[in-house]
Scaffold this active site. Structure first.
Site, short mmCIF file in Angstrom:
data_model
loop_
_atom_site.label_atom_id
_atom_site.label_comp_id
_atom_site.label_asym_id
_atom_site.label_seq_id
_atom_site.Cartn_x
_atom_site.Cartn_y
_atom_site.Cartn_z
N TYR A 129 0.83 -0.95 0.19
CA TYR A 129 -0.06 0.01 -0.05
C TYR A 129 1.02 1.23 0.05
CZ TYR A 129 -3.70 -3.15 1.33
OH TYR A 129 -4.58 -4.01 1.40
N PHE A 161 -13.25 -5.03 0.48
CA PHE A 161 -14.45 -4.35 0.01
C PHE A 161 -15.74 -4.51 0.54
CE2 PHE A 161 -15.32 -3.00 -4.77
CZ PHE A 161 -15.56 -2.03 -4.47
N PRO A 162 -16.03 -4.28 1.99
CA PRO A 162 -17.09 -4.63 2.61
C PRO A 162 -18.13 -3.58 2.64
CG PRO A 162 -15.38 -3.50 4.04
CD PRO A 162 -14.68 -3.80 2.77
#
Length: 289
Positions: free
Chosen positions: A68, A213-214
């Site tokens: 990231y 990706f909740p």
């Protein structure tokens, strides 16, 4: 909802690996980076504020990765929170190379995994990583070589627990021949249920399931759709409905919604306070089918 009443603790707890108990509603630190998950954030001060506010809201499980930024997210976490408060669990990942913005390449060579781990330890200013996850199983490298490398770094005491990401049930079980798998992080949300068999397997085996990706709800949030209706009934946002459903879906579910804004963080953590009725849950699941 008053800011003083928002707490991740209302979502319940889960114990990773038998000894790391966390509040189930965590924080995903991917969005703290620049566009394309590349480079520094547009507003570093806000990113630092998000991390500090998350801890104030009783979030004690933060998920990040070497990739990231790369490196940016881990650096920000250390800058904001070190020395870390007691009980804060930081999970990171290795196994993806970043040639550029929005570009991701599996890289599971044992020497590369070790290099990534050593970098994460330095950036996070830790002697041991609480939860180290294989970001992807690299199809170009023998699976057993990747698992053996992770087994080795765990035996050396550099990581406490190991998890997998985007893994099938068969892959989980093959990995368990090398080390205990305490978590699995796959894409999963109300609208995307591809990994349902893995959720069921994790629940049976007591393995934490971390859905990435909740917040995705897709067409379920269309005008008159199930998510919109339930949100209106609860006085919640669609994202809060999505998170409330995940927390209800399984006791091993550990949602990690991410954001780069304090206001959005508070909204996400506020989802822990909402309880879906049996009728609301049935309506959401019927729509998803």
């Amino acid at each position: 909802m008053k800011a003083s009443t928002i707490t991740a603790a209302r979502g319940g707890t889960f114990t990773l690996g038998g000894d790391l108990t966390v509040n189930r509603l965590g924080f995903g630190a991917m969005r703290l980076t620049g566009a394309g998950i590349w480079g520094p954030p547009a507003d570093k001060a806000e990113a630092i504020a998000v991390l500090r506010r998350a801890v104030e809201l009783d979030v004690n499980f933060i998920d990040t990765a070497e990739s990231y930024g790369p490196h940016v997210s881990e650096d920000l976490i250390a800058a904001a929170l070190h020395p870390y408060p007691t009980g804060l669990v930081i999970a990171t990942k290795g196994g993806l190379d970043r040639p550029g913005p929005n570009q991701w390449q599996p890289s599971g060579r044992p020497e590369r995994l070790r290099e990534e781990l050593e970098g994460s330890l330095r950036r996070l200013r830790r002697d041991r990583i609480d939860l180290y996850q294989l970001h992807r199983i690299d199809p170009a490298v023998p699976e057993e070589d990747q698992f053996a490398a992770l087994q080795g770094i765990r035996q050396e005491g550099k990581v406490r627990h190991i998890g997998l990401s985007e893994a099938s049930v068969d892959q989980i079980e093959r990995a368990r021949k090398f080390f205990p798998v305490v978590s699995v992080q796959n894409r999963y949300n109300l609208a995307d249920r591809e990994w349902e068999p893995v959720v069921e397997h994790c629940q049976r085996e007591g393995i934490g399931f971390i859905p990435w990706f909740p917040l995705q709800v897709g067409k379920l949030n269309s005008a008159g759709g199930a998510v919109a209706r339930v949100a209106a009934e609860l006085g919640a946002t669609p994202g809060q409905v999505a998170l409330a459903w995940l927390l209800l879906r399984s006791p091993v579910m550990l949602p990690i919604p991410g954001t780069s804004k304090v206001a959005h963080l508070e909204e996400n953590v506020g989802a822990a306070a909402f309880e879906l009725t049996r009728e609301q849950r049935a309506a959401l699941e019927a729509a998803a089918r």
